[in-house]
Design a protein around this motif. Structure first.
Motif, PDB file in Angstrom:
ATOM      1  N   GLY A   1       0.773  -1.230   0.000  1.00  0.00           N
ATOM      2  CA  GLY A   1       0.000   0.000   0.000  1.00  0.00           C
ATOM      3  C   GLY A   1       0.803   1.279   0.000  1.00  0.00           C
ATOM      4  N   ALA A   2       1.961   1.227  -0.651  1.00  0.00           N
ATOM      5  CA  ALA A   2       2.803   2.422  -0.666  1.00  0.00           C
ATOM      6  C   ALA A   2       2.391   3.397  -1.762  1.00  0.00           C
ATOM      7  N   GLY A   3       1.249   3.193  -2.356  1.00  0.00           N
ATOM      8  CA  GLY A   3       0.807   4.095  -3.407  1.00  0.00           C
ATOM      9  C   GLY A   3       1.179   3.549  -4.768  1.00  0.00           C
ATOM     10  N   ALA A   4       0.821   4.295  -5.788  1.00  0.00           N
ATOM     11  CA  ALA A   4       0.988   3.823  -7.162  1.00  0.00           C
ATOM     12  C   ALA A   4       2.459   3.834  -7.554  1.00  0.00           C
ATOM     13  N   ILE A   5       2.985   2.651  -7.833  1.00  0.00           N
ATOM     14  CA  ILE A   5       4.337   2.552  -8.374  1.00  0.00           C
ATOM     15  C   ILE A   5       4.173   1.957  -9.768  1.00  0.00           C
ATOM     16  N   PRO A   6       4.495   2.733 -10.802  1.00  0.00           N
ATOM     17  CA  PRO A   6       4.218   2.273 -12.173  1.00  0.00           C
ATOM     18  C   PRO A   6       4.955   0.976 -12.526  1.00  0.00           C
ATOM     19  N   ASP A   7       4.389   0.236 -13.492  1.00  0.00           N
ATOM     20  CA  ASP A   7       5.042  -0.975 -13.995  1.00  0.00           C
ATOM     21  C   ASP A   7       6.402  -0.624 -14.611  1.00  0.00           C
ATOM     22  N   GLY A   8       7.249  -1.633 -14.710  1.00  0.00           N
ATOM     23  CA  GLY A   8       8.580  -1.405 -15.295  1.00  0.00           C
ATOM     24  C   GLY A   8       9.577  -0.908 -14.281  1.00  0.00           C
ATOM     25  N   THR A   9       9.151  -0.839 -13.023  1.00  0.00           N
ATOM     26  CA  THR A   9      10.058  -0.392 -11.973  1.00  0.00           C
ATOM     27  C   THR A   9      10.805  -1.598 -11.432  1.00  0.00           C
ATOM     28  N   GLY A  10      12.109  -1.658 -11.680  1.00  0.00           N
ATOM     29  CA  GLY A  10      12.894  -2.808 -11.244  1.00  0.00           C
ATOM     30  C   GLY A  10      13.658  -2.544  -9.964  1.00  0.00           C
ATOM     31  N   ALA A  11      13.697  -1.281  -9.562  1.00  0.00           N
ATOM     32  CA  ALA A  11      14.389  -0.917  -8.312  1.00  0.00           C
ATOM     33  C   ALA A  11      13.974   0.512  -7.948  1.00  0.00           C
ATOM     34  N   LEU A  12      14.039   0.806  -6.681  1.00  0.00           N
ATOM     35  CA  LEU A  12      13.676   2.145  -6.194  1.00  0.00           C
ATOM     36  C   LEU A  12      14.779   2.673  -5.293  1.00  0.00           C
TER      37      LEU A  12
END
Lengths: 461, 461
Positions: free
Chosen positions: B270-281
């Motif tokens: 539930g950390a909010g919207a993280i778009p697809d294609g995200t391999g690392a933050l």
């Protein structure tokens, strides 16, 4: 039973065979240079010295020391202020100044691995060329060594922002009496595997082991710096400015206070024109990543000084002005000495908020004992160099020093903020620490050095 | 010879008479709550617990422990990750959670004196109200205690800028087995009188003594803060951004990396919207004295991320967004656990420059052992939480964990960056430290605790 001198000469013969006899010093004229440091502690000629050139030399000396029951006193440049490098019980001096290789500098990991004899200022100059920064800046940095800095947990003006040596030692390689070689600590900035032996060894005054390598944490060199010289009519207003700066959360790189006697001395030492009516000075340096950042700090620092009642705030406009100011600051200790026939200097520290009380109390102590007391130092850390000056050859300074230590302790401070206990303050340690705390430290020493041969006679009586 | 249980019950009778029998816990249902911590170490029911309410209670317990030869295990909130608070050999658990007074907060001296049971997050909230800041932020800060933090030298995300617990402990009051009460350290920021017992006690995992008071150094709360969430296509580009930020001398408050598995978990938590294609933050926080300062930091941090190939840089615009992000980050450990039937988490650290190698190496280890490896953590410090996940009930994780430790050590890292050794990593300590270094630590323990009654069975086998 052979005496220490005879045992040390026997050790020297065998040690010379092992490591090369040219590294053994027994010429009394050369040994004389090992007899003292920069403290008032009583000099003592060691019986023999070893000019160690590599780790194997150190380990051989430590192995033979145990076999022959000879005390070993490690020594860097002899710039200590507490007698730590004096072979108080004779025996072997382990001269580490030729162990002076910079083994590694890693820009990526922000660390350096050096031998203990590397000169602090030379390391800093080398690192600055790489854009790197090793902050601790004891007054003697042009000559003192990293090994001595680690042994005494050296500080300096920049400790206000950057902390003392302990914060920069990640790991140590050392030899114990008997010749065991230990690696403690690590190359990572974090790590909690087992007890923090590194932290215990920093500041142990050469009484636990002899360092052969030091892994130092580094910072990036802050590219922008500004220097302010702020004039006050007296120490109380200068002290108020320090309190205001600290309370506002401002963290300049340096926040040094000088009292009236010191200001006068600084002027005579050639620090440039300091107008009359100056009863105290603050020397402030700010550093940061950008001009805008440092300008902002300077504006806020100047505002706090002005609110506290500064006469004026001068900026050192170029590097030449800054260098002249610091050159004068660095010779202060000697310049103060010339004001009287006798000088003793102490390095007490008090909680930050008690600095003004300390300075007023020191004036009372001076009047009581009819001596001049000149104080300067790291006001932001509550750490002051207190110089007691007198001309009467028959005057005994001990009661006056006792009053100074009592004052520091009454303000919940410490008898030594930077220099260590060594020989000079052994008698006063029980004023600060309980018998149980001292007994525990002696037990810890036994865990490293069961025979009591490593720099004996230091820290406690 | 009576067994430990019988001896502990006898101790409990006498201790109850001395300190009040209502403080003695022998109800097995309540004792069960003391049997484990947040590690995978084997639970063990203590024989008795004491809910200490004042220093005298602690000293009485320690005095009787020596008389009756009963092991004592100090315990805070039981949030440790290495089994340090488990009474591995039975005996008495010393519950310190009711020793929870904030004795003093000094804005002038920037310090606090607290009892060990004070909850870290509660102290931080109290201090924030005064404009003060105690930086260490272990993940469990809402429930963990200062005493446990000191015993384990707790870190957390903010250690990148502000360092770990050791940097904030000025002094300690503690009891030794036998009942001796020691005050070590000081109220000044500098001080070099004798060995640094405080530094040795921090991180000693409750094996040397039981704390009764802690003097903490504080900072002023930096008034301005900004949070960035930076998306990358994979860990390698995220790791490159971390290296660039460190190399530029940028020091954000927080510099946290999350790999692909963790990003997915964070999204589900539930950390909010993280778009697809995200391999690392990268989760980055900057703080400073002014908006201009923090804006400047953010600009430079974002530029380094973009140069490294970030997909995009999002700013948390208001406190609500920031809080939601951190709430999700804080439950990550639990959220990851739900991805598989079994999870083991390790907390290795490597030199900063080796982070990318570590993450790639961990992938290889995961493939070799056919497990999912999810890593996140304090990338700026090279300190990662490595989670090994599997579903097969018959799988033995030990060979995989061994490979993870070997990898960390091959990269010149450590087996534990934050959690300590405790019970969980005893078998692996000799992989990192020599037999001589471990033997020396055992001798130091004897200097504090000659009978071996203080939290026995921890750190080494």
């Amino acid at each position: 039973m052979p005496d220490t001198r005879e045992k040390t000469l026997r050790l020297a013969l065998e040690l010379g065979r092992r490591v090369g006899s040219h590294k053994i010093v027994d010429d009394p004229d050369i040994l004389a240079s090992y007899a003292k440091d920069e403290s008032d502690a009583e000099p003592r000629l060691p019986d023999v010295a070893l000019r160690a050139e590599c780790e194997a030399d150190v380990l051989a000396a430590l192995e033979l020391a145990e076999k022959t029951d000879v005390p070993v006193t490690p020594r860097g440049a002899g710039t200590g202020k507490s007698g730590g490098a004096i072979a108080a019980e004779g025996g072997l001096v382990l001269d580490c100044t030729r162990l002076n290789r910079v083994v590694e500098v890693s820009r990526e990991d922000l660390l350096a691995v050096v031998e203990p004899g590397v000169v602090t200022g030379q390391l800093q100059a080398l690192l600055a060329g790489e854009g790197l920064f090793y902050p601790p800046d004891p007054n003697s940095l042009e000559t003192c060594t990293i090994g001595g800095n680690v042994a005494h947990n050296a500080g300096g003006p920049r400790a206000f922002k950057y902390g003392v040596t302990r914060q920069y030692v990640l790991g140590l390689t050392l030899g114990l009496v008997g010749g065991a070689r230990l690696e403690v600590g690590r190359r990572t900035v974090k790590g909690v595997a087992g007890y923090d032996l590194t932290a215990l060894l920093v500041g142990s005054e050469g009484t636990l082991g002899a360092f052969t390598r030091v892994t130092l944490r580094l910072l990036r060199n802050p590219p922008v710096m500004a220097t302010l010289l702020v004039r006050f009519r007296d120490e109380v207003t200068a002290g108020t400015a320090v309190s205001r700066i600290v309370a506002q959360g401002l963290v300049p790189r340096v926040l040094e206070l000088m009292d009236g006697v010191v200001v006068d001395t600084l002027r005579r030492a050639g620090a440039g024109a300091i107008p009359d009516g100056t009863g105290a000075l603050l020397l402030i340096e700010a550093d940061g990543p950008t001009e805008a950042d440092v300008d902002d700090q300077v504006t806020r620092l100047a505002a706090e000084c002005e609110s506290a009642g500064a006469i004026d705030v001068l900026m050192a406009k170029h590097a030449g002005e800054r260098d002249r100011l610091w050159a004068a600051r660095r010779v202060l200790s000697d310049a103060i000495k010339e004001r009287a026939r006798h000088k003793v200097a102490e390095d007490i520290a008090v909680p930050r908020s008690r600095a003004a009380e300390l300075l007023m109390g020191l004036r009372v102590v001076g009047e009581r004992h009819k001596v001049v007391v000149a104080s300067y130092g790291h006001a932001g850390d509550g750490n002051f160099h207190v110089n007691v000056l007198w001309d009467d050859d028959g005057f005994d300074p001990k009661p006056c020093l006792g009053d100074i230590f009592r004052l520091a302790l009454a303000l919940k401070g410490t008898i030594t903020g930077e220099h260590g206990v060594g020989l000079a303050k052994r008698a006063y340690l029980p004023w600060e620490q309980s018998g149980e705390v001292i007994a525990l430290q002696k037990r810890l020493k036994v865990a490293f050095d069961p025979r009591g041969l490593m720099n004996p006679g230091k820290i406690w009586l």
